[in-house]
Design a protein around this motif. Structure first.
Motif, PDB file in Angstrom:
ATOM      1  N   GLY A 127      53.275 -22.017  93.207  1.00  0.00           N
ATOM      2  CA  GLY A 127      52.584 -23.225  92.757  1.00  0.00           C
ATOM      3  C   GLY A 127      51.176 -23.311  93.310  1.00  0.00           C
ATOM      4  O   GLY A 127      50.230 -23.673  92.594  1.00  0.00           O
ATOM      5  N   TYR A 128      51.009 -22.961  94.589  1.00  0.00           N
ATOM      6  CA  TYR A 128      49.679 -22.976  95.197  1.00  0.00           C
ATOM      7  C   TYR A 128      48.783 -21.927  94.554  1.00  0.00           C
ATOM      8  O   TYR A 128      47.586 -22.167  94.326  1.00  0.00           O
ATOM      9  N   ILE A 129      49.331 -20.751  94.269  1.00  0.00           N
ATOM     10  CA  ILE A 129      48.545 -19.710  93.598  1.00  0.00           C
ATOM     11  C   ILE A 129      48.104 -20.190  92.220  1.00  0.00           C
ATOM     12  O   ILE A 129      46.943 -20.016  91.824  1.00  0.00           O
ATOM     13  N   GLY A 130      49.020 -20.822  91.480  1.00  0.00           N
ATOM     14  CA  GLY A 130      48.656 -21.364  90.175  1.00  0.00           C
ATOM     15  C   GLY A 130      47.588 -22.433  90.275  1.00  0.00           C
ATOM     16  O   GLY A 130      46.665 -22.492  89.450  1.00  0.00           O
ATOM     17  N   SER A 131      47.686 -23.280  91.301  1.00  0.00           N
ATOM     18  CA  SER A 131      46.681 -24.330  91.501  1.00  0.00           C
ATOM     19  C   SER A 131      45.312 -23.731  91.776  1.00  0.00           C
ATOM     20  O   SER A 131      44.302 -24.164  91.209  1.00  0.00           O
ATOM     21  N   MET A 132      45.276 -22.733  92.655  1.00  0.00           N
ATOM     22  CA  MET A 132      43.989 -22.099  92.969  1.00  0.00           C
ATOM     23  C   MET A 132      43.405 -21.401  91.742  1.00  0.00           C
ATOM     24  O   MET A 132      42.189 -21.444  91.514  1.00  0.00           O
ATOM     25  N   ALA A 133      44.266 -20.767  90.946  1.00  0.00           N
ATOM     26  CA  ALA A 133      43.785 -20.121  89.720  1.00  0.00           C
ATOM     27  C   ALA A 133      43.223 -21.153  88.753  1.00  0.00           C
ATOM     28  O   ALA A 133      42.214 -20.917  88.081  1.00  0.00           O
ATOM     29  N   MET A 134      43.871 -22.314  88.683  1.00  0.00           N
ATOM     30  CA  MET A 134      43.406 -23.404  87.829  1.00  0.00           C
ATOM     31  C   MET A 134      42.045 -23.914  88.297  1.00  0.00           C
ATOM     32  O   MET A 134      41.126 -24.112  87.486  1.00  0.00           O
ATOM     33  N   TYR A 135      41.890 -24.118  89.604  1.00  0.00           N
ATOM     34  CA  TYR A 135      40.608 -24.568  90.137  1.00  0.00           C
ATOM     35  C   TYR A 135      39.510 -23.536  89.885  1.00  0.00           C
ATOM     36  O   TYR A 135      38.375 -23.881  89.530  1.00  0.00           O
ATOM     37  N   ALA A 136      39.849 -22.260  90.083  1.00  0.00           N
ATOM     38  CA  ALA A 136      38.860 -21.196  89.883  1.00  0.00           C
ATOM     39  C   ALA A 136      38.443 -21.105  88.418  1.00  0.00           C
ATOM     40  O   ALA A 136      37.275 -20.846  88.102  1.00  0.00           O
ATOM     41  N   PHE A 137      39.389 -21.316  87.509  1.00  0.00           N
ATOM     42  CA  PHE A 137      39.085 -21.317  86.077  1.00  0.00           C
ATOM     43  C   PHE A 137      38.076 -22.420  85.773  1.00  0.00           C
ATOM     44  O   PHE A 137      37.059 -22.190  85.093  1.00  0.00           O
ATOM     45  N   ALA A 138      38.339 -23.624  86.272  1.00  0.00           N
ATOM     46  CA  ALA A 138      37.433 -24.749  86.035  1.00  0.00           C
ATOM     47  C   ALA A 138      36.075 -24.509  86.692  1.00  0.00           C
ATOM     48  O   ALA A 138      35.033 -24.859  86.126  1.00  0.00           O
ATOM     49  N   PHE A 139      36.061 -23.894  87.862  1.00  0.00           N
ATOM     50  CA  PHE A 139      34.806 -23.574  88.539  1.00  0.00           C
ATOM     51  C   PHE A 139      33.950 -22.685  87.639  1.00  0.00           C
ATOM     52  O   PHE A 139      32.747 -22.931  87.450  1.00  0.00           O
ATOM     53  N   GLY A 169      45.492 -23.600  79.964  1.00  0.00           N
ATOM     54  CA  GLY A 169      46.737 -24.292  79.648  1.00  0.00           C
ATOM     55  C   GLY A 169      47.939 -23.603  80.254  1.00  0.00           C
ATOM     56  O   GLY A 169      48.847 -24.239  80.803  1.00  0.00           O
ATOM     57  N   ALA A 170      47.959 -22.271  80.173  1.00  0.00           N
ATOM     58  CA  ALA A 170      49.077 -21.516  80.719  1.00  0.00           C
ATOM     59  C   ALA A 170      49.127 -21.610  82.240  1.00  0.00           C
ATOM     60  O   ALA A 170      50.202 -21.797  82.837  1.00  0.00           O
ATOM     61  N   ILE A 171      47.960 -21.487  82.884  1.00  0.00           N
ATOM     62  CA  ILE A 171      47.904 -21.560  84.341  1.00  0.00           C
ATOM     63  C   ILE A 171      48.343 -22.945  84.821  1.00  0.00           C
ATOM     64  O   ILE A 171      49.115 -23.081  85.774  1.00  0.00           O
ATOM     65  N   THR A 172      47.843 -23.978  84.149  1.00  0.00           N
ATOM     66  CA  THR A 172      48.202 -25.348  84.516  1.00  0.00           C
ATOM     67  C   THR A 172      49.701 -25.582  84.359  1.00  0.00           C
ATOM     68  O   THR A 172      50.349 -26.183  85.225  1.00  0.00           O
ATOM     69  N   SER A 173      50.259 -25.100  83.258  1.00  0.00           N
ATOM     70  CA  SER A 173      51.696 -25.258  83.018  1.00  0.00           C
ATOM     71  C   SER A 173      52.505 -24.529  84.082  1.00  0.00           C
ATOM     72  O   SER A 173      53.500 -25.049  84.595  1.00  0.00           O
ATOM     73  N   PHE A 174      52.092 -23.327  84.412  1.00  0.00           N
ATOM     74  CA  PHE A 174      52.797 -22.528  85.413  1.00  0.00           C
ATOM     75  C   PHE A 174      52.813 -23.239  86.762  1.00  0.00           C
ATOM     76  O   PHE A 174      53.859 -23.344  87.414  1.00  0.00           O
ATOM     77  N   ALA A 175      51.640 -23.745  87.183  1.00  0.00           N
ATOM     78  CA  ALA A 175      51.566 -24.435  88.469  1.00  0.00           C
ATOM     79  C   ALA A 175      52.386 -25.717  88.453  1.00  0.00           C
ATOM     80  O   ALA A 175      53.108 -26.019  89.413  1.00  0.00           O
ATOM     81  N   SER A 176      52.292 -26.474  87.362  1.00  0.00           N
ATOM     82  CA  SER A 176      53.047 -27.726  87.270  1.00  0.00           C
ATOM     83  C   SER A 176      54.550 -27.472  87.337  1.00  0.00           C
ATOM     84  O   SER A 176      55.292 -28.214  87.982  1.00  0.00           O
ATOM     85  N   LEU A 177      55.018 -26.420  86.663  1.00  0.00           N
ATOM     86  CA  LEU A 177      56.451 -26.095  86.677  1.00  0.00           C
ATOM     87  C   LEU A 177      56.936 -25.872  88.106  1.00  0.00           C
ATOM     88  O   LEU A 177      58.030 -26.326  88.484  1.00  0.00           O
ATOM     89  N   SER A 178      56.139 -25.178  88.907  1.00  0.00           N
ATOM     90  CA  SER A 178      56.531 -24.895  90.286  1.00  0.00           C
ATOM     91  C   SER A 178      56.708 -26.182  91.082  1.00  0.00           C
ATOM     92  O   SER A 178      57.710 -26.365  91.792  1.00  0.00           O
ATOM     93  N   PHE A 179      55.753 -27.094  90.950  1.00  0.00           N
ATOM     94  CA  PHE A 179      55.830 -28.338  91.718  1.00  0.00           C
ATOM     95  C   PHE A 179      56.900 -29.278  91.161  1.00  0.00           C
ATOM     96  O   PHE A 179      57.509 -30.039  91.921  1.00  0.00           O
TER      97      PHE A 179
END
Length: 451
Positions: A94-106, A349-359
């Motif tokens: 979940g943390y990896i997905g979150s960081m990937a999501m933040y990096a995508f937005a960056f 969308g995929a990264i966000t979904s993946f991270a959300s699923l984990s949490f």
């Protein structure tokens, strides 16, 4: 209170910083694309379920034998090391997905400035910038950089102030322009807001990081309890305001380039004052800073969380040493490499979904633990039940949305989940498996084994 310990103000700042760091910039376009004018309802629903999970975490923290978070709670209340380890691995993903999501937005906001070409030496700029951002913060964490509590107070206050100003000024502009605000009431009867709430759930995950650093917090049980109950409602208000303003002011931007629609909304509302360019620039800079600091903070927390798992033999020793001073460098690099791979090849969308699923899985499990122990320590059964029902409802809707919108990603997530669970079971049950194999080999007669 010791000068080295954090008080309530710092704890609230840490919780808000974890939630409002980069989540709103990353998930807004994805959520609004599903439920448009009812985006506010999605954030409220996700926030309510997160608040119920927060109640469950606080209840378990009060009853636990030792301070800690999800892994400690599972170990304490079930005594099952395998479940505790699998919970920890799920959180790490979940943390990896979150960081990937933040990096995508960056990367998206960096390209939106227009100063950087969309392609650099034939390589798309967005994934390249995202990977470089991850690499930069990996380097900082390997060197041991960390934001102090005082600085975190200032940074979080600035981020929240910018977004609140964005929301309030946006409402003023909307009503002043005569258009008013559309609430999306007609969409509340469908599944759209619930699906969007499930996807936005990752934007409410930062508060639980407080539970992993209780030694540095004064009166941790009470301080964290109050911080969670303050931070989550504040995040809900901020997300609600930003969501309402964005979908009402720039609905077309959410269709054409949803990931940076907040920048267009900021430009629009500042236009009557002749500050359109400045408004867009301030919002973009805020987004770059927020997503960057979110990568850094999450990487720091995830690495130290994983170090604790190394100490408990819940991760292989090869990826780092639990005796290292600070986060083990190999572990930090590994987290960075996996994050970079996700943000380079995955869609937001995929990264966000993946991270959300984990949490969703972990928060639901903690809510279930609290509900199961509702007869202890005056635990009111309603909040944990809301957490369980909410997460149980979110999970299949997330999978359904992913399979419908991004089927290839859905199959990839399923395959990865199966492989991860298989590896987890093989790792945590390795001694049992070895004993069974040895017993089986000993039961085979020598003559049969050669025959």
């Amino acid at each position: 209170m010791s000068e080295q310990q954090l008080g309530l103000t710092e704890a609230v700042s840490m919780a808000l910083g974890g939630m409002i760091g980069g989540g709103i910039y990353a998930v807004m376009g994805v959520v609004a694309g599903i439920t448009t004018y009812a985006t506010w309802a999605a954030f409220v629903l996700a926030g309510v379920v997160a608040l119920a999970a927060g109640y469950s975490y606080n209840a378990l923290n009060r009853l636990s034998d030792s301070p800690g978070g999800s892994v400690t709670f599972v170990q304490c209340f079930t005594g099952n090391t395998t479940l505790a380890g699998m919970t920890g691995w799920t959180l790490l993903f979940g943390y990896i997905g979150s960081m990937a999501m933040y990096a995508f937005a960056f990367g998206e906001f960096a390209v939106a400035f227009g100063a950087i070409p969309t392609d650099i030496a034939g390589v798309p700029a967005r994934p390249l910038l995202s990977v470089l951002a991850v690499a930069g913060f990996v380097g900082l964490n390997v060197l041991g950089a960390r934001t102090t509590g005082t600085v975190e107070n200032i940074l979080v206050a600035a981020k929240v102030a910018i977004l609140l100003a964005f929301g309030v000024l946006g409402l003023v502009y909307a009503f002043g322009a005569g258009g008013g605000i559309r609430s999306g009431a007609s969409q509340l009867t469908g599944f759209g807001p619930v699906v969007a709430a499930a996807i936005s759930f990752v934007a409410f995950q930062g508060w639980q990081l407080l539970f992993y650093d209780q030694d540095s917090i004064a009166d941790p049980v009470e301080t964290i309890r109050t911080a969670v109950y303050v931070a989550i409602p504040v995040a809900i208000v901020v997300y609600l305001l930003v969501g309402v303003v964005t979908v009402n002011l720039v609905p077309q931007a959410l269709q054409s380039h949803p990931h940076v629609a907040l920048k267009d909304a900021a430009s629009l509302m500042a236009r009557p004052y002749g500050l359109a360019a400045l408004g867009g620039t301030v919002l973009s800079l805020s987004a770059l800073f927020s997503t960057g600091s979110a990568i850094n903070a999450t990487l720091f927390s995830a690495a130290h969380f994983a170090k604790g798992m190394l100490s408990d033999d819940l991760l292989p020793d090869r990826i780092g040493s639990s005796d290292a001073d600070g986060a083990p460098p190999r572990l930090v690099v590994l987290l960075g490499v996996v994050t970079a791979a996700f943000t380079a090849v995955g869609g937001l969308g995929a990264i966000t979904s993946f991270a959300s699923l984990s949490f969703i899985v972990v928060f639901g499990a903690m809510s279930y633990l609290a509900f199961r122990h509702r007869d202890q320590g005056s635990i009111h059964p309603v909040p944990p039940l809301v957490g369980v029902v909410g997460t149980v409802g979110f999970f299949p809707l997330m999978l359904w949305n992913l399979s419908r919108r991004e089927p290839n990603t859905f199959y990839m997530v399923v395959v990865i989940a199966v492989l991860v669970v298989a590896v987890e079971l093989l790792y945590f049950e390795r001694e049992t498996i070895a004993r069974e194999v040895e017993r089986f080999e000993n039961e085979i007669p020598v003559g049969e084994s050669s025959g």
